[in-house]
Design a protein around this motif. Structure first.
Motif, PDB file in Angstrom:
ATOM      1  N   GLY A 237     -32.126 -57.020  33.514  1.00  0.00           N
ATOM      2  CA  GLY A 237     -31.394 -56.216  32.947  1.00  0.00           C
ATOM      3  C   GLY A 237     -30.550 -56.737  31.792  1.00  0.00           C
ATOM      4  O   GLY A 237     -30.515 -57.862  31.444  1.00  0.00           O
ATOM      5  N   LEU A 238     -29.386 -56.236  31.497  1.00  0.00           N
ATOM      6  CA  LEU A 238     -28.479 -56.493  30.557  1.00  0.00           C
ATOM      7  C   LEU A 238     -27.014 -55.932  30.882  1.00  0.00           C
ATOM      8  O   LEU A 238     -26.823 -54.977  31.674  1.00  0.00           O
ATOM      9  CB  LEU A 238     -28.907 -55.603  29.181  1.00  0.00           C
ATOM     10  N   VAL A 239     -26.105 -56.876  30.432  1.00  0.00           N
ATOM     11  CA  VAL A 239     -24.647 -56.477  30.469  1.00  0.00           C
ATOM     12  C   VAL A 239     -24.177 -56.311  29.117  1.00  0.00           C
ATOM     13  O   VAL A 239     -24.182 -57.535  28.193  1.00  0.00           O
ATOM     14  CB  VAL A 239     -23.812 -57.636  31.135  1.00  0.00           C
ATOM     15  N   LEU A 240     -23.587 -55.318  28.845  1.00  0.00           N
ATOM     16  CA  LEU A 240     -23.202 -55.007  27.450  1.00  0.00           C
ATOM     17  C   LEU A 240     -21.695 -54.506  27.347  1.00  0.00           C
ATOM     18  O   LEU A 240     -21.056 -54.171  28.402  1.00  0.00           O
ATOM     19  CB  LEU A 240     -24.151 -53.838  26.715  1.00  0.00           C
ATOM     20  N   GLU A 241     -21.086 -54.661  26.376  1.00  0.00           N
ATOM     21  CA  GLU A 241     -19.665 -54.263  26.231  1.00  0.00           C
ATOM     22  C   GLU A 241     -19.632 -52.842  26.026  1.00  0.00           C
ATOM     23  O   GLU A 241     -20.835 -52.014  25.800  1.00  0.00           O
ATOM     24  CB  GLU A 241     -19.223 -54.658  25.144  1.00  0.00           C
ATOM     25  N   TYR A 242     -18.677 -52.254  26.753  1.00  0.00           N
ATOM     26  CA  TYR A 242     -18.591 -50.718  26.745  1.00  0.00           C
ATOM     27  C   TYR A 242     -18.005 -50.052  25.675  1.00  0.00           C
ATOM     28  O   TYR A 242     -16.796 -50.759  24.986  1.00  0.00           O
ATOM     29  CB  TYR A 242     -17.831 -50.168  27.889  1.00  0.00           C
ATOM     30  N   LEU A 243     -18.297 -49.228  24.993  1.00  0.00           N
ATOM     31  CA  LEU A 243     -17.603 -48.678  23.768  1.00  0.00           C
ATOM     32  C   LEU A 243     -17.304 -47.191  24.264  1.00  0.00           C
ATOM     33  O   LEU A 243     -18.244 -46.353  24.643  1.00  0.00           O
ATOM     34  CB  LEU A 243     -18.923 -48.540  22.530  1.00  0.00           C
ATOM     35  N   ALA A 244     -15.835 -46.928  23.910  1.00  0.00           N
ATOM     36  CA  ALA A 244     -15.503 -45.965  24.343  1.00  0.00           C
ATOM     37  C   ALA A 244     -15.814 -44.897  23.390  1.00  0.00           C
ATOM     38  O   ALA A 244     -15.728 -44.856  22.020  1.00  0.00           O
ATOM     39  CB  ALA A 244     -13.790 -45.879  24.100  1.00  0.00           C
ATOM     40  N   GLU A 245     -16.189 -43.561  23.957  1.00  0.00           N
ATOM     41  CA  GLU A 245     -16.757 -42.599  22.971  1.00  0.00           C
ATOM     42  C   GLU A 245     -15.413 -42.084  22.039  1.00  0.00           C
ATOM     43  O   GLU A 245     -14.381 -41.840  22.554  1.00  0.00           O
ATOM     44  CB  GLU A 245     -17.203 -41.395  23.726  1.00  0.00           C
ATOM     45  N   GLY A 246     -16.022 -41.306  21.033  1.00  0.00           N
ATOM     46  CA  GLY A 246     -14.899 -40.819  20.121  1.00  0.00           C
ATOM     47  C   GLY A 246     -15.593 -39.418  19.511  1.00  0.00           C
ATOM     48  O   GLY A 246     -16.782 -39.110  19.963  1.00  0.00           O
ATOM     49  N   PRO A 247     -14.986 -39.155  18.317  1.00  0.00           N
ATOM     50  CA  PRO A 247     -15.583 -37.882  17.881  1.00  0.00           C
ATOM     51  C   PRO A 247     -16.629 -37.838  16.930  1.00  0.00           C
ATOM     52  O   PRO A 247     -16.917 -39.179  16.453  1.00  0.00           O
ATOM     53  CB  PRO A 247     -14.259 -37.364  16.854  1.00  0.00           C
ATOM     54  N   GLU A 248     -17.609 -36.757  17.087  1.00  0.00           N
ATOM     55  CA  GLU A 248     -18.672 -37.101  16.251  1.00  0.00           C
ATOM     56  C   GLU A 248     -18.167 -37.091  14.835  1.00  0.00           C
ATOM     57  O   GLU A 248     -17.338 -36.300  14.053  1.00  0.00           O
ATOM     58  CB  GLU A 248     -19.535 -35.650  16.511  1.00  0.00           C
TER      59      GLU A 248
ATOM     60  N   PHE B 101     -36.023 -56.084  28.558  1.00  0.00           N
ATOM     61  CA  PHE B 101     -34.776 -56.401  28.122  1.00  0.00           C
ATOM     62  C   PHE B 101     -34.337 -57.495  27.098  1.00  0.00           C
ATOM     63  O   PHE B 101     -33.570 -57.013  26.166  1.00  0.00           O
ATOM     64  CB  PHE B 101     -34.005 -56.735  29.398  1.00  0.00           C
ATOM     65  N   PRO B 102     -35.248 -58.504  26.983  1.00  0.00           N
ATOM     66  CA  PRO B 102     -34.988 -59.362  26.021  1.00  0.00           C
ATOM     67  C   PRO B 102     -35.212 -58.916  24.564  1.00  0.00           C
ATOM     68  O   PRO B 102     -34.554 -59.072  23.398  1.00  0.00           O
ATOM     69  CB  PRO B 102     -35.934 -60.722  26.088  1.00  0.00           C
ATOM     70  N   ALA B 103     -36.304 -58.012  24.445  1.00  0.00           N
ATOM     71  CA  ALA B 103     -36.787 -57.228  23.307  1.00  0.00           C
ATOM     72  C   ALA B 103     -35.557 -56.410  22.937  1.00  0.00           C
ATOM     73  O   ALA B 103     -35.065 -56.206  21.483  1.00  0.00           O
ATOM     74  CB  ALA B 103     -37.879 -56.381  23.234  1.00  0.00           C
ATOM     75  N   GLU B 104     -35.077 -55.694  23.807  1.00  0.00           N
ATOM     76  CA  GLU B 104     -33.808 -54.868  23.325  1.00  0.00           C
ATOM     77  C   GLU B 104     -32.638 -55.685  22.926  1.00  0.00           C
ATOM     78  O   GLU B 104     -32.098 -55.319  21.802  1.00  0.00           O
ATOM     79  CB  GLU B 104     -33.266 -54.022  24.758  1.00  0.00           C
TER      80      GLU B 104
ATOM     81  N   ALA C 238     -33.585 -51.888  35.532  1.00  0.00           N
ATOM     82  CA  ALA C 238     -34.449 -51.005  35.821  1.00  0.00           C
ATOM     83  C   ALA C 238     -35.539 -51.730  36.735  1.00  0.00           C
ATOM     84  O   ALA C 238     -35.841 -52.900  36.482  1.00  0.00           O
ATOM     85  CB  ALA C 238     -35.355 -50.887  34.509  1.00  0.00           C
ATOM     86  N   GLU C 239     -36.173 -50.851  37.663  1.00  0.00           N
ATOM     87  CA  GLU C 239     -37.032 -51.329  38.687  1.00  0.00           C
ATOM     88  C   GLU C 239     -38.326 -51.469  38.058  1.00  0.00           C
ATOM     89  O   GLU C 239     -38.866 -50.755  37.269  1.00  0.00           O
ATOM     90  CB  GLU C 239     -36.968 -50.327  39.916  1.00  0.00           C
ATOM     91  N   GLY C 240     -39.081 -52.570  38.214  1.00  0.00           N
ATOM     92  CA  GLY C 240     -40.344 -53.025  37.687  1.00  0.00           C
ATOM     93  C   GLY C 240     -40.410 -52.914  36.154  1.00  0.00           C
ATOM     94  O   GLY C 240     -41.362 -52.471  35.416  1.00  0.00           O
ATOM     95  N   ALA C 241     -39.239 -53.450  35.390  1.00  0.00           N
ATOM     96  CA  ALA C 241     -39.437 -53.282  34.110  1.00  0.00           C
ATOM     97  C   ALA C 241     -40.468 -54.383  33.520  1.00  0.00           C
ATOM     98  O   ALA C 241     -40.607 -55.366  34.354  1.00  0.00           O
ATOM     99  CB  ALA C 241     -38.100 -53.807  33.471  1.00  0.00           C
TER     100      ALA C 241
END
Length: 262
Positions: A75-86, A48-51, A40-43
């Motif tokens: 910023g953050l680097v997170l693991e990608y979670l593949a989308e699934g059914p609702e 991000f530490p709070a998140e 994020a620009e100008g965060a």
């Protein structure tokens, strides 16, 4: 910051190109193979530490969230979670389990709702805690834009809010912060603190984001007392003040409706 730079700083490398993902109104979010990069620009400092702390707090309490792989002020680097059914019933089970947990007191570290900073607070009665920590900062920031509604907002919290006991909360639980994955539902972008579950329930009701299948399953697992139902508009006032702050006076109508319902 360039998301590729953040990924390199993390010592990670993606073999796939960067694809933009929906990131709301604050961050730019990209998928790069097994990683999600948020920048994020100008965060504001500490955003991000709070998140990251909020994600860790939810994970420690049994909630599925993406793992934080790298944290920086930019910023953050997170693991990608593949989308699934609702699976609204599974989401109801996860949230009922979270909300049934009991902590020893109400508490919040300094954090954010969106990019708006909220103070830390600990202990004391619930109504005072919620007003001073969650409502008053937004009320002060929007007072001049409320067209006389400020005193009416203040009056809402002279009556005690119902209490069931201090519970861990997501804190910003709208539909966009739920992700259905191949392993089941997960929560994103928390504004974590310990309070009364009515806060989360109120945000889930605001703007009609969660379907009846969710509520039917949630109520079966953790019934909602009538006094908590009646208090939900008073919790929604906080989020509507936030919408006035971020998006303008177009939200004064919904704010007045929530005040009138309280």
């Amino acid at each position: 910051m360039d998301p590729k730079v953040l990924l390199r700083r993390a010592g990670l490398e993606a073999q796939s190109p960067f694809h933009p993902l929906h990131g709301g109104d604050i961050s730019r979010v990209f998928r790069a193979g097994p990683y999600v990069v948020k920048v994020a620009e100008g965060a504001p400092p500490g955003l991000f530490p709070a998140e990251a702390k909020g994600l860790a707090a939810l994970a420690a309490r049994g909630v599925r969230v993406p793992r934080v792989l790298f944290l920086a002020e930019e910023g953050l680097v997170l693991e990608y979670l593949a989308e699934g059914p609702e699976d609204w019933e599974a989401l109801a089970e996860m949230l009922a389990r979270l909300h049934r947990r009991r902590e020893d007191r109400y508490w919040a570290e300094p954090g954010f709702l969106g990019t708006f900073p909220l103070p830390g607070r600990e202990g004391g009665g619930w109504t005072e805690f919620f007003f001073l920590r969650c409502v008053e900062p937004f009320l002060n920031a929007t007072w001049g834009r409320l067209e006389g509604l400020g005193p009416k907002v203040e009056a809402l919290y002279r009556r005690p809010l119902p209490t069931e006991g201090p519970a861990p909360l997501h804190g910003d639980l709208w539909r966009g912060n739920v992700l259905f994955t191949q392993e089941g539902p997960a929560l994103l972008d928390p504004a974590f603190f310990v309070g009364e579950r009515g806060v989360d329930l109120a945000m889930m009701r605001l703007f009609g984001g969660f379907p009846e299948a969710f509520w039917r399953a949630y109520r079966a697992l953790y019934p909602i007392p009538e006094e908590v139902e009646r208090a939900l508009p008073r919790y929604q006032v906080c989020y509507l003040l936030a919408h006035v702050y971020f998006f303008g006076e177009g939200y004064l109508g919904p704010l007045w409706k929530a005040i009138s319902a309280s």
